[in-house]
Write an enzyme that holds these catalytic residues in place. Structure first.
Site, PDB file in Angstrom:
ATOM      1  N   ARG A  28       0.652  -1.226   0.053  1.00 58.14           N
ATOM      2  CA  ARG A  28      -0.049  -0.101  -0.124  1.00 58.14           C
ATOM      3  C   ARG A  28       0.917   1.159  -0.004  1.00 58.14           C
ATOM      4  NH1 ARG A  28      -5.128  -1.753   0.452  1.00 58.14           N
ATOM      5  NH2 ARG A  28      -5.308  -3.685   1.619  1.00 58.14           N
ATOM      6  N   ASP A  29       0.414   2.267  -0.900  1.00 59.69           N
ATOM      7  CA  ASP A  29       1.089   3.544  -0.891  1.00 59.69           C
ATOM      8  C   ASP A  29       1.140   4.390   0.681  1.00 59.69           C
ATOM      9  OD1 ASP A  29       2.316   5.485  -3.480  1.00 59.69           O
ATOM     10  OD2 ASP A  29       1.711   6.590  -1.620  1.00 59.69           O
ATOM     11  N   HIS A  99       8.298   1.567 -10.537  1.00 59.73           N
ATOM     12  CA  HIS A  99       6.847   1.158  -9.965  1.00 59.73           C
ATOM     13  C   HIS A  99       5.877   1.517 -10.645  1.00 59.73           C
ATOM     14  CE1 HIS A  99       8.057   5.059  -8.584  1.00 59.73           C
ATOM     15  NE2 HIS A  99       6.737   5.264  -8.641  1.00 59.73           N
TER      16      HIS A  99
END
Ligand code: AMP
Ligand code: ZN
Length: 113
Positions: A28-29, A99
């Site tokens: 998760r960011d 990414h």
């Protein structure tokens, strides 16, 4: 190497990891831009998409596959989502490790920037 995503891949700094396999890690960011915001990275360090050699381009296909699977598990597969790779300065890339972003869970802006 002083790369935050390499450190996450190596387990040296914590992350909320959702998926890991021999090629990629997804987590998760830390500063989510949508209710679902996942970062998918290759374990191998490539600074930017532009530096990915042709023979490794299948890796991006695998990252897309993982994004699709995570979209299902995160419950956004039917409502829709976006996958994004920022490349370089004007592409908005901040972290210098290739990414992919998976974003969803709200109506995303149609404006791509
Ligand atoms: P980009 O602008 O494409 O380079 O995006 C980098 C993303 O990485 C941003 O959305 C950041 O919030 C996210 N990020 C940076 N550090 C971390 C971290 N330690 N854990 C999770 N996400 C991070
Ligand atoms: Zn790295």
């Amino acid at each position: 190497m002083d790369c935050i995503f390499c450190k996450i891949a190596a387990g040296e700094i914590p992350a909320d990891i959702l998926h890991t396999d021999e090629e990629v890690i997804a987590f998760r960011d830390i500063n989510p831009q949508a209710p679902v915001h996942v970062v998918i990275i290759p374990g191998e360090h490539f600074t930017t998409l532009a530096e990915l050699p042709e023979e490794k381009s299948v890796l991006v296909g695998h990252m897309v596959h993982v994004a699709n699977k995570l979209a299902v598990s995160e419950g956004i597969s039917e409502s829709g989502y976006r996958v994004v790779i920022n490349c370089g300065k004007q592409g908005g890339q901040v972290v210098q490790h290739l990414h992919m972003h998976l974003l969803g869970g709200r109506q995303l802006d149609g404006n791509l920037g």
